[in-house]
Each structure stands twice: as structure tokens, then as C-alpha cells.
Scaffold this motif. Structure first.
Motif, PDB file in Angstrom:
ATOM      1  N   PHE A 171       0.859  -1.335  -0.020  1.00 29.71           N
ATOM      2  CA  PHE A 171       0.045   0.099   0.035  1.00 29.71           C
ATOM      3  C   PHE A 171       0.804   1.195   0.004  1.00 29.71           C
ATOM      4  O   PHE A 171       0.558   2.164  -0.614  1.00 29.71           O
ATOM      5  CB  PHE A 171      -0.857   0.147   1.164  1.00 29.71           C
ATOM      6  CG  PHE A 171      -1.851   1.214   1.411  1.00 29.71           C
ATOM      7  CD1 PHE A 171      -2.958   1.070   0.692  1.00 29.71           C
ATOM      8  CD2 PHE A 171      -1.344   2.274   2.014  1.00 29.71           C
ATOM      9  CE1 PHE A 171      -3.903   2.180   0.632  1.00 29.71           C
ATOM     10  CE2 PHE A 171      -2.496   3.487   1.892  1.00 29.71           C
ATOM     11  CZ  PHE A 171      -3.654   3.262   1.410  1.00 29.71           C
ATOM     12  N   GLN A 172       1.715   1.355   0.767  1.00 22.07           N
ATOM     13  CA  GLN A 172       2.666   2.461   0.996  1.00 22.07           C
ATOM     14  C   GLN A 172       3.393   2.503  -0.369  1.00 22.07           C
ATOM     15  O   GLN A 172       3.685   3.908  -0.690  1.00 22.07           O
ATOM     16  CB  GLN A 172       3.783   2.311   2.117  1.00 22.07           C
ATOM     17  CG  GLN A 172       3.147   2.241   3.445  1.00 22.07           C
ATOM     18  CD  GLN A 172       4.073   2.004   4.626  1.00 22.07           C
ATOM     19  OE1 GLN A 172       4.918   1.041   4.415  1.00 22.07           O
ATOM     20  NE2 GLN A 172       3.992   2.475   5.613  1.00 22.07           N
ATOM     21  N   LYS A 173       4.047   1.560  -1.023  1.00 19.19           N
ATOM     22  CA  LYS A 173       4.677   1.790  -2.119  1.00 19.19           C
ATOM     23  C   LYS A 173       3.906   2.153  -3.633  1.00 19.19           C
ATOM     24  O   LYS A 173       4.264   2.800  -4.294  1.00 19.19           O
ATOM     25  CB  LYS A 173       5.624   0.379  -2.395  1.00 19.19           C
ATOM     26  CG  LYS A 173       6.752   0.661  -1.445  1.00 19.19           C
ATOM     27  CD  LYS A 173       7.722  -0.959  -1.780  1.00 19.19           C
ATOM     28  CE  LYS A 173       8.750  -1.078  -0.675  1.00 19.19           C
ATOM     29  NZ  LYS A 173       9.579  -2.288  -1.216  1.00 19.19           N
ATOM     30  N   GLY A 174       2.763   1.491  -3.434  1.00 23.31           N
ATOM     31  CA  GLY A 174       1.858   1.736  -4.550  1.00 23.31           C
ATOM     32  C   GLY A 174       0.622   2.755  -4.538  1.00 23.31           C
ATOM     33  O   GLY A 174       0.738   3.722  -5.368  1.00 23.31           O
TER      34      GLY A 174
ATOM     35  N   SER B 178      -2.480   2.499 -10.524  1.00 24.36           N
ATOM     36  CA  SER B 178      -2.593   1.357  -9.359  1.00 24.36           C
ATOM     37  C   SER B 178      -2.110  -0.256 -10.163  1.00 24.36           C
ATOM     38  O   SER B 178      -1.504  -0.848  -9.585  1.00 24.36           O
ATOM     39  CB  SER B 178      -4.086   1.376  -9.004  1.00 24.36           C
ATOM     40  OG  SER B 178      -4.450   2.626  -8.178  1.00 24.36           O
ATOM     41  N   ARG B 179      -2.630  -0.219 -11.306  1.00 22.91           N
ATOM     42  CA  ARG B 179      -2.502  -1.158 -12.211  1.00 22.91           C
ATOM     43  C   ARG B 179      -0.887  -1.394 -12.401  1.00 22.91           C
ATOM     44  O   ARG B 179      -0.559  -2.691 -12.296  1.00 22.91           O
ATOM     45  CB  ARG B 179      -3.346  -1.412 -13.461  1.00 22.91           C
ATOM     46  CG  ARG B 179      -4.692  -1.549 -13.503  1.00 22.91           C
ATOM     47  CD  ARG B 179      -5.233  -2.017 -14.578  1.00 22.91           C
ATOM     48  NE  ARG B 179      -5.309  -1.022 -15.275  1.00 22.91           N
ATOM     49  CZ  ARG B 179      -6.287  -0.155 -15.665  1.00 22.91           C
ATOM     50  NH1 ARG B 179      -7.313  -0.057 -15.042  1.00 22.91           N
ATOM     51  NH2 ARG B 179      -6.186   0.937 -16.676  1.00 22.91           N
TER      52      ARG B 179
ATOM     53  N   ILE C  87      -1.745  10.410  -3.627  1.00 28.47           N
ATOM     54  CA  ILE C  87      -1.093  11.977  -3.869  1.00 28.47           C
ATOM     55  C   ILE C  87      -1.599  12.538  -5.196  1.00 28.47           C
ATOM     56  O   ILE C  87      -2.174  13.702  -5.156  1.00 28.47           O
ATOM     57  CB  ILE C  87       0.483  11.665  -3.880  1.00 28.47           C
ATOM     58  CG1 ILE C  87       1.021  11.372  -2.541  1.00 28.47           C
ATOM     59  CG2 ILE C  87       0.934  12.996  -4.218  1.00 28.47           C
ATOM     60  CD1 ILE C  87       2.432  11.038  -2.582  1.00 28.47           C
ATOM     61  N   PHE C  88      -1.542  11.929  -6.200  1.00 25.60           N
ATOM     62  CA  PHE C  88      -2.200  12.340  -7.583  1.00 25.60           C
ATOM     63  C   PHE C  88      -3.611  12.744  -7.319  1.00 25.60           C
ATOM     64  O   PHE C  88      -3.731  13.994  -7.673  1.00 25.60           O
ATOM     65  CB  PHE C  88      -1.954  11.418  -8.649  1.00 25.60           C
ATOM     66  CG  PHE C  88      -2.654  11.534  -9.852  1.00 25.60           C
ATOM     67  CD1 PHE C  88      -2.095  12.511 -10.951  1.00 25.60           C
ATOM     68  CD2 PHE C  88      -3.540  10.922 -10.368  1.00 25.60           C
ATOM     69  CE1 PHE C  88      -2.391  12.824 -12.013  1.00 25.60           C
ATOM     70  CE2 PHE C  88      -4.395  11.449 -11.554  1.00 25.60           C
ATOM     71  CZ  PHE C  88      -3.962  12.300 -12.276  1.00 25.60           C
TER      72      PHE C  88
ATOM     73  N   VAL D 270      -6.192   7.807 -15.028  1.00 25.01           N
ATOM     74  CA  VAL D 270      -4.802   7.760 -14.768  1.00 25.01           C
ATOM     75  C   VAL D 270      -4.448   7.243 -13.427  1.00 25.01           C
ATOM     76  O   VAL D 270      -3.445   6.526 -13.450  1.00 25.01           O
ATOM     77  CB  VAL D 270      -4.390   9.221 -14.597  1.00 25.01           C
ATOM     78  CG1 VAL D 270      -2.860   9.490 -14.166  1.00 25.01           C
ATOM     79  CG2 VAL D 270      -4.251  10.027 -16.018  1.00 25.01           C
ATOM     80  N   SER D 271      -5.281   7.354 -12.504  1.00 27.05           N
ATOM     81  CA  SER D 271      -5.093   6.870 -11.203  1.00 27.05           C
ATOM     82  C   SER D 271      -5.216   5.259 -11.480  1.00 27.05           C
ATOM     83  O   SER D 271      -4.480   4.498 -10.711  1.00 27.05           O
ATOM     84  CB  SER D 271      -6.239   7.077 -10.122  1.00 27.05           C
ATOM     85  OG  SER D 271      -6.122   6.627  -8.918  1.00 27.05           O
TER      86      SER D 271
END
Length: 200
Positions: free
Chosen positions: A25-28, A78-79, A34-35, A73-74
Motif C-alpha cells: 500500500f505504501q509503495k503503490g 494502481s495497475r 497523492i495524484f 490515470v489513477s
């Protein structure tokens, strides 16, 4: 061998799953959060300005169509992270389901409010959109914080819930446009700053 799987082993496995899910979760998700936080904030602030600068203030709300490319874009972000994740746990799936349910609920909320507003020929139901979305966002963040033991999202949930109450205060003061300032601030604090600070 399964019979030797003790209670301590079960707890250790659960903790490892939570740790892996939190790491994923933290890395992805942080990049996506944020975006989205900054896009929502920029759109909300722009909407506030357009209300006072456009000849027809009602047309200012069309700016929220920017949420469509934002979601696309989000989703791509995520993918991309999901493909890069070496290990996806059951908790990862739970967190994804929480946010999928949030997105679906937002869609149904907007259809319901605009459909009802059209049916009764009244635009006043539109004031419900911002506080309800803030409340739902707080709920999704709270569930995520519990699933991943991720405290920044607990703080974010409190920010969004507080923002929903602040919107009600704006309505009582007949300052309806201030809700967009509240939304923008909540988006920055709840999604961008806390997530960006704790997910580096």
C-alpha cells in the motif's frame, strides 16, 4: 504438517500478511492517492474561483468532469503497481475492494442526487454531494487504516469527517461556495500530505 500449525504460527502469518499489505500500500497506493489529492484540490479551488468569475455560475460545476481522466490515470498507476508487486495478500484484495466499493458508491450517489434533482426540478440536493463524499472518503480511509494498520489514513479519515461537518457549518451560514475550499484543503491534508509524508 498442518496439525502442527499453532496459534502462534497463525498470528505470525496474519501479521506477515498485514505487513506485506501495508508495504504494498505504501509503495503503490500512495502515488495514486497523492495524484488524486492534488487533482481534487486544484479542481475544487478552481470551481470556487469560477463561481465568482463566470457569467453563469452553474456552468462552473462542469469542471468536475476532470475527475474522469483523473480516475483513468489513477487506475493506470494502481495497475502498474499491482503488476510490480511480487506478493499480493488477501488483505491487499480487501483494500482494493474497499476502494472499488467507494468508487461505485460515488457513482451511484451522483446518479441518485442528479436524477432526483431532475425529477423534482430542484438543485438544492446538490449541497449533499460534498459532505456525503467527504464522509464516504473518511469511511474508506478508516477501513483501510484498520486493515493495514496504517495510521496516516486514520488521521486522514478524521480530516475528511471533520470536513463533512465543516460543510454543514458553511450551509448554516449560507456560504455554500466555501464547501469547495473545505474539500480542497481536506484533499491535500487527507490524501496528499499525510500519505506523501508516511509513504516515502
Amino acid at each position: 504438517m498442518e496439525k502442527n500449525f499453532s496459534e502462534q504460527d497463525s498470528l505470525k502469518l496474519i501479521n506477515e500478511m498485514i505487513s506485506q499489505a501495508r508495504n504494498n500500500f505504501q509503495k503503490g497506493r500512495s502515488n495514486s492517492s497523492i495524484f488524486c489529492g492534488y487533482v481534487v484540490a486544484a479542481t475544487a479551488f478552481a470551481n470556487f474561483i469560477l463561481i465568482y468569475t463566470m457569467e453563469d455560475p452553474n456552468r462552473s460545476f462542469w469542471i468536475w468532469l476532470t475527475m474522469i481522466p483523473m480516475m483513468i490515470v489513477s487506475g493506470i498507476i494502481s495497475r502498474k503497481h499491482q503488476r510490480q508487486s511480487t506478493v499480493r495478500t488477501h488483505i491487499d484484495k480487501i483494500v482494493s475492494s474497499i476502494w472499488n466499493a467507494f468508487a461505485i458508491s460515488i457513482g451511484i450517489l451522483l446518479i441518485s442526487i442528479y436524477g432526483t434533482a431532475y425529477a423534482v426540478n430542484s438543485s438544492y440536493l446538490g449541497v449533499l454531494i460534498t459532505p456525503v463524499i467527504l464522509t464516504m472518503m473518511g469511511s474508506a480511509q478508516y477501513a483501510t487504516s484498520v486493515a493495514c494498520r496504517f495510521k496516516p489514513y486514520l488521521y486522514g479519515a478524521l480530516i475528511f469527517w471533520g470536513g463533512a461537518l465543516a460543510c454543514v457549518g458553511c450551509y448554516l451560514l449560507r456560504e455554500f461556495s466555501i464547501q469547495f475550499i473545505v474539500l480542497g484543503v481536506c484533499a491535500i491534508l487527507g490524501l496528499s500530505i499525510y500519505t506523501g509524508t508516511y509513504c516515502k
